[in-house]
Design a protein around this motif. Structure first.
Motif, PDB file in Angstrom:
ATOM      1  N   PHE A 160      -3.196   9.233   2.555  1.00 33.81           N
ATOM      2  CA  PHE A 160      -2.245   8.178   2.877  1.00 33.81           C
ATOM      3  C   PHE A 160      -2.678   7.392   4.124  1.00 33.81           C
ATOM      4  CE2 PHE A 160       0.752  11.398   0.874  1.00 33.81           C
ATOM      5  CZ  PHE A 160       0.745  10.782  -0.360  1.00 33.81           C
TER       6      PHE A 160
ATOM      7  N   PHE B 142       2.314   5.188  -2.511  1.00 35.41           N
ATOM      8  CA  PHE B 142       1.679   6.426  -2.946  1.00 35.41           C
ATOM      9  C   PHE B 142       0.166   6.311  -3.132  1.00 35.41           C
ATOM     10  CE2 PHE B 142       6.132   6.962  -4.251  1.00 35.41           C
ATOM     11  CZ  PHE B 142       6.417   8.099  -3.517  1.00 35.41           C
TER      12      PHE B 142
ATOM     13  N   HIS C  15      -3.449   6.645  -1.937  1.00 33.23           N
ATOM     14  CA  HIS C  15      -3.954   7.586  -0.935  1.00 33.23           C
ATOM     15  C   HIS C  15      -4.866   6.946   0.098  1.00 33.23           C
ATOM     16  CE1 HIS C  15      -3.254  11.587  -3.324  1.00 33.23           C
ATOM     17  NE2 HIS C  15      -2.169  10.849  -3.192  1.00 33.23           N
TER      18      HIS C  15
ATOM     19  N   LEU D 241       7.230   7.991   2.508  1.00 38.26           N
ATOM     20  CA  LEU D 241       6.569   9.241   2.140  1.00 38.26           C
ATOM     21  C   LEU D 241       7.382  10.453   2.574  1.00 38.26           C
ATOM     22  CD1 LEU D 241       2.900   8.207   2.992  1.00 38.26           C
ATOM     23  CD2 LEU D 241       3.776   8.776   0.704  1.00 38.26           C
TER      24      LEU D 241
ATOM     25  N   HIS E 228      -3.829   3.583   5.880  1.00 36.47           N
ATOM     26  CA  HIS E 228      -3.346   2.204   5.781  1.00 36.47           C
ATOM     27  C   HIS E 228      -4.287   1.233   6.486  1.00 36.47           C
ATOM     28  CE1 HIS E 228       0.286   4.867   5.585  1.00 36.47           C
ATOM     29  NE2 HIS E 228       0.437   4.155   4.481  1.00 36.47           N
TER      30      HIS E 228
ATOM     31  N   THR F 164      -4.162   1.582   1.881  1.00 28.92           N
ATOM     32  CA  THR F 164      -3.140   0.654   1.403  1.00 28.92           C
ATOM     33  C   THR F 164      -3.046  -0.533   2.360  1.00 28.92           C
ATOM     34  OG1 THR F 164      -1.856   2.426   0.394  1.00 28.92           O
ATOM     35  CG2 THR F 164      -0.679   0.393   0.934  1.00 28.92           C
TER      36      THR F 164
END
Length: 831
Positions: A271, A464, A466, A499, A273, A469
């Motif tokens: 996860f 969601f 991984h 999350l 970003h 994002t």
């Protein structure tokens, strides 16, 4: 359904998002000259697109490990100061054109010009510059002067770029004008010639103003031992840049990837970003970098426009991100499916490669030989392949073409693929997840996918996803009417909150364990950081009497990790299931991380990092050490080029406990070969000395290092060794049971004879200690440039590194620092 749309690279596509018309734009199809380069104005964007050589035609440069680095740029850009910094950082010889010219002709440049006239001077200048470059092809950093503005030398430098790194140094022209006291006309002429350096260089560095000085080019600065302390920000920025460029960052072994390493590949984290920063937003001055800390695991510089001055603006944007955020950088450009002409797309990404980003996103719809250009020229930049369709249904209907492009990526050595498309309906998310499961099953670990649907209807897939994002930030005021590009729909904070709300991540309890940690400042920093980035954790100080009491809390299913304070840093090492390479070498830990069991099986360490921020049965413990990281960071930040650590440097460590072990290790990692240890209990100093001398002898990179002891404060500094330029006091600030407070050490005067000053690091985090007061007084009375690093700075750096090891997220450093300062203020300075 129709197939996946692959862009026609010979024609420009219309954009679904059009910019407002520009009444000053030239007519479509019109060609004119800019800086000697033809440009074409494309139809629907009004942007100027360079007509470049056909992609894939450039010859791949090949650099040897010791190839000399050349700096080019106009007067006032800071080349000489940066060259001095780079030479010190790389351990190389620094060659300046002025010095070389005088040695070759017997005259200074000014005298030669006055005696022989302008024509003869310029002729000699070019010939001497060529000789300088030829004779110093390896092992040097070279400041190439005014000759780099001439066509003849620029032509020569273009060839030189095939074997050497030539860095074009830029600086804000207003600062250059002020520094050189130029008239408006002179400044315009100088600026007009500046961009010609881009054609004869292969890398680019924007030299931001250093907040600690108003001058980068003063002769007084360069000649003074205090010079470097006026350039701390620039020193960090450019040292990191050239070390990365020469791959020394990877070879230095300062943070080898391990199960919980802060530098593990982004695709192996869970996860993550990518904070999108659009070039158009930056151009309009809508970015407050101080507010963006913790806003993403990486920053993606998105080139969504291309016009006059864009290359310079991109360079400046990357420089500001590196200075103020210090996170990995991804470079990408608006997709060819959108409003970018293929030539514009290539120009944008080629420029991005010049800045040496950590990663670059490249459209896999390009022909393979064109993709190969980026793979070949990438230096140390990771290439991310992108597959993007105009609509989710088109993407799902074209699985065969997706596989073709993924195979193309694999054949080129690209292991990370970004797969995206705008969602049309809410059901697209379910179909997309099913499609993605099939892809992941097919490629297993051979390819990592960053896959999501765009726009508001795709937010569930974004949460969601991984890997990387795309996210925005509330402090980024993106004008969607001025950009024709993807604008992320969620922030990293919102994604992390989602999350936790969906039980994909779990609230965990973190602690600091020690004999007397009730007044520890660590909880203040960690809890502030959790709140800032959206983690539902808490951090509490607990006084403990031994390992059994630590275990009673650490075995709980919701245990997240712990800081370990005295006296357990060394004592509990033998109780742990595994150790990082650094903790094992140091023989002490300050960070305890749970190892979790999944489906009744004990996972190997490579998978354990995925269980950070997640609850589960604890079967063992991993130990790490961030103390050495904080020391290394503080020294790198505060050591001047004159005092940079090399094989003849000496250092003094005061103490022999866990912090002293971390200090010795940090110095050995930085290349120090003569380390002296003083401790009141000589036997403990001898144990530390013998341990690290044996360890160093077993390492190929530091086999010549020796750790020696000094038995008493009345002894003279050991003969045959330079006076120490690094002194680290590791005397504890903590009052342990049965012990008196002992942070009252001062250094004997006979050990403070360094003519160039040095760096004094205090580990005890009181505001003022006898040691720090002594060094400040020494600086005031002698004028020698000693830098004092107090314990709060070290504690902050240690906590930030520890936060990243424990959570896998980038530490919001400013948030943590402000929380620390507030706690100190609240205590009345009595910490």
């Amino acid at each position: 359904m129709s197939a996946l749309v692959v862009p026609n690279l010979n024609h420009e596509r219309s954009s679904s998002r059009r910019s407002s018309p520009n009444p000053t734009s030239p007519r479509v199809g019109h060609k004119r000259q800019r800086n000697g380069e033809a440009v074409e104005v494309t139809a629907n964007s009004g942007m100027q697109t360079p007509i470049t050589a056909e992609p894939g035609s450039a010859q791949r440069p090949r650099f040897t490990a010791d190839a000399s680095i050349v700096l080019v740029g106009i007067r006032g850009s800071g080349k000489r100061s940066l060259g001095f910094i780079a030479a010190a950082a790389l351990g190389r010889r620094f060659v300046t054109e002025d010095h070389y010219f005088q040695n070759a002709t017997g005259f200074s440049r000014q005298d030669y010009l006055r005696i022989h006239g302008s024509e003869e001077f310029h002729k000699q200048d070019v010939e001497i510059s060529r000789s300088m470059l030829e004779e110093n092809r390896s092992g040097c950093v070279i400041d190439c002067g005014l000759g780099s503005l001439t066509r003849a030398l620029q032509d020569y430098l273009k060839t030189y770029c095939q074997t050497n790194q030539v860095i074009y140094v830029q600086r804000d022209m207003a600062s250059v004008t002020k520094l050189l006291r130029l008239s408006e006309r002179s400044a315009q002429m100088l600026e007009a010639g500046d961009t010609s350096h881009r054609k004869c260089s292969n890398f680019e560095f924007f030299n931001l103003e250093d907040v600690t000085t108003n001058s980068l080019e003063s002769d007084d600065d360069r000649g003074s031992p205090t010079y470097s302390f006026k350039l701390r920000d620039a020193q960090i920025d450019f040292s990191n840049f050239v070390q990365r460029l020469t791959a020394q960052e990877e070879a230095s072994n300062q943070d080898k990837p391990s199960a919980f390493s802060r530098t593990m590949p982004i695709e192996e984290k869970l996860f993550t970003h990518a904070l999108f920063v659009h070039l158009s937003t930056y151009r309009h001055g809508r970015i407050d970098f101080s507010a963006l800390q913790g806003g993403g695991d990486v920053v993606e510089v998105r080139i969504d426009e291309w016009q006059e001055g864009s290359p310079r603006l991109i360079s400046q944007l990357v420089a500001e991100i590196r200075r103020y955020l210090r996170v990995p950088i991804i470079c990408s450009a608006t997709s060819i499916n959108s409003h970018f002409h293929v030539n514009t797309y290539f120009a944008a990404l080629r420029h991005g490669l010049r800045l040496v980003p950590d990663s670059m996103v490249v459209d896999l719809a390009l022909e393979k030989n064109w993709l190969a250009e980026f793979v070949e020229r990438r230096c140390c930049t990771q290439i991310v392949g992108a597959i993007r369709s105009p609509r989710a249904d088109l993407l799902l209907a074209a699985s065969d073409q997706v596989i073709v492009q993924v195979e193309k990526a694999l054949n080129l050595g690209i292991k990370l693929v970004r797969l995206s498309a705008p969602a049309v309906t809410r059901s697209d998310s379910d179909h997309f997840e099913q499609f993605l499961r099939g892809l992941r099953h097919r490629y297993s670990s051979r390819v990592h996918f960053s896959a999501y649907l765009e726009d508001r209807l795709g937010r569930t897939t974004q949460v969601f996803n991984h890997i990387l994002t795309p996210v925005t930030h509330k402090a980024l005021r993106v004008d969607t009417s001025s950009t024709m590009d993807l604008v992320p729909q969620i922030t990293a904070y919102e994604a992390i909150q989602a999350l936790f709300s969906s039980f994909s991540l779990d609230p965990l309890h973190f602690y600091v364990f020690g004999a007397n940690v009730s007044s520890s400042l660590s909880p203040t920093m960690h809890n502030a950081a959790y709140k800032a980035i959206g983690l539902w954790h808490d951090y509490t100080p607990i006084n403990v009497d031994g390992w059994e009491e630590i275990q009673s809390r650490a075995r709980m299913i919701d245990f997240g990790g712990a800081s370990i304070a005295q006296p357990y840093k060394v004592r509990i090492v033998d109780q742990l299931t595994s150790l990082s390479e650094h903790a094992q070498a140091i023989g002490a830990i300050n960070t305890l991380i749970p190892l979790r069991r999944e489906h009744g099986q004990m996972n190997h360490n490579p998978n354990q990092a995925l269980y950070r921020n997640r609850a589960g049965f604890v079967f063992g413990f991993h130990g790490d050490n961030s103390d050495w990281i904080s020391i290394q960071k503080m020294l790198s930040k505060n050591l001047s080029p004159r005092n940079v650590i090399h094989n003849k440097s000496t250092a003094l460590i005061v103490g022999a406990g866990g912090m002293a072990r971390a200090a010795v290790y940090a110095l050995l990692q930085m290349g120090c070969r003569a380390i002296f240890v003083y401790n009141r209990t000589v036997a403990n100093a001898r144990i530390l000395s013998e341990y690290f001398s044996r360890w160093a002898a077993a390492q190929s990179s530091s086999s010549s290092a020796q750790v020696r002891i000094i038995k008493g404060t009345n002894e003279p500094w050991p003969a045959g060794f330079a006076q120490p330029t690094t002194i680290i006091s590791c005397v504890t600030h903590e009052r342990l049971p049965g012990e008196e407070h002992v942070s009252d050490f001062t250094v004997p005067e006979q050990w403070l004879g360094s003519e160039t000053g040095g760096t004094a690091v205090e580990q005890a985090y009181y505001i003022n200690t006898p040691f720090t007061e002594q060094i400040k007084q020494l600086r005031a009375t002698t004028g020698k440039p000693w830098v004092v690093v107090d314990g709060l700075e070290v504690l902050h750096e240690q906590a930030a590194a520890q936060f990243e090891i424990m959570t896998g997220k980038n530490a919001p450093r400013m948030v943590m620092w402000n929380a620390l300062q507030d706690a100190v203020t609240a205590s009345g300075g009595k910490v």
